[in-house]
Design a protein around this motif. Structure first.
Motif, PDB file in Angstrom:
ATOM      1  N   ASP A 157      -4.926   7.746  -2.651  1.00  8.96           N
ATOM      2  CA  ASP A 157      -5.278   6.710  -1.669  1.00  8.96           C
ATOM      3  C   ASP A 157      -6.580   6.013  -2.072  1.00  8.96           C
ATOM      4  N   HIS A 195       1.435   8.207   5.208  1.00  7.78           N
ATOM      5  CA  HIS A 195       0.016   8.472   5.493  1.00  7.78           C
ATOM      6  C   HIS A 195      -0.635   7.415   6.394  1.00  7.78           C
ATOM      7  N   HIS A 242       0.828  -1.210   0.000  1.00  5.17           N
ATOM      8  CA  HIS A 242       0.000   0.000   0.000  1.00  5.17           C
ATOM      9  C   HIS A 242       0.870   1.271   0.000  1.00  5.17           C
TER      10      HIS A 242
HETATM   11 FE   LIG Z   1      -3.991   4.486   2.702  1.00  8.23          FE
END
Ligand SMILES: [Fe+2]
Length: 166
Positions: free
Chosen positions: A127, A57, A25
């Motif tokens: 995202d 993040h 990710h």
């Molecule tokens: Fe994320």
């Protein structure tokens, strides 16, 4: 080296200790954030801030799981973000004035109702595109994407996948 982005990425990957989903990710959101930022002509200084926010993040998830017996709620993540994000950034010589801006982006990246800057917009779009691929609940993520997306690059990238039209 000042604002050492490659060491920041390296340190974030090492921190995840091979956790498959989170490791992938980070890499995916980082590369897509960088792509959207560059295509949207973000300044060099803002690109440094944006890229660091993408790398970090979700960095609070592991820390919160360890500290709060598995509870990585958004509330806990927001509470711990200033400490953990600053720690990573100081280790890689980030310009002190960038650090609060990066912390704010990390803290706000789920605040879909209050997207108050272009950098936050880009981070959220990157995202959400990656989340769309990773989630079981594509309907919910698609709804968010349709409601929230603003940048031409973000919309074009999503549409280029030929999955859904936004
Ligand atoms: Fe994320």
């Amino acid at each position: 080296m000042i604002n050492d982005e490659s060491t920041l990425l390296y340190n974030a990957l090492k921190y995840e200790e091979g956790h498959e989903r989170r490791t992938q990710h980070i890499l995916k959101v980082y590369s897509l954030t960088k792509l959207i930022g560059e295509q949207e002509n973000i300044s060099n200084e803002d690109m440094i801030i944006l890229n660091a926010s993408a790398i970090l993040h979700d960095i609070c998830i592991k820390y919160c799981k360890e500290k709060y017996s598995g509870d990585a709620s958004l509330e806990n993540q927001k509470m711990e973000a200033p400490y953990i994000v600053e720690k990573f950034l100081k280790e890689t010589n980030y310009t002190p004035s960038y650090i609060p801006k990066i912390i704010e982006l990390v803290k706000k990246h789920h605040d879909y109702d209050n997207i108050n800057s272009t950098l936050l917009q880009i981070l959220i779009e990157a995202d959400l595109i990656i989340n769309y691929f990773e989630t079981e609940n594509k309907e919910k993520t698609l709804k968010l994407i349709k409601n929230i997306f603003k940048t031409e690059t973000g919309k074009n990238i999503f549409n280029s996948f030929k999955l859904e039209e936004i």
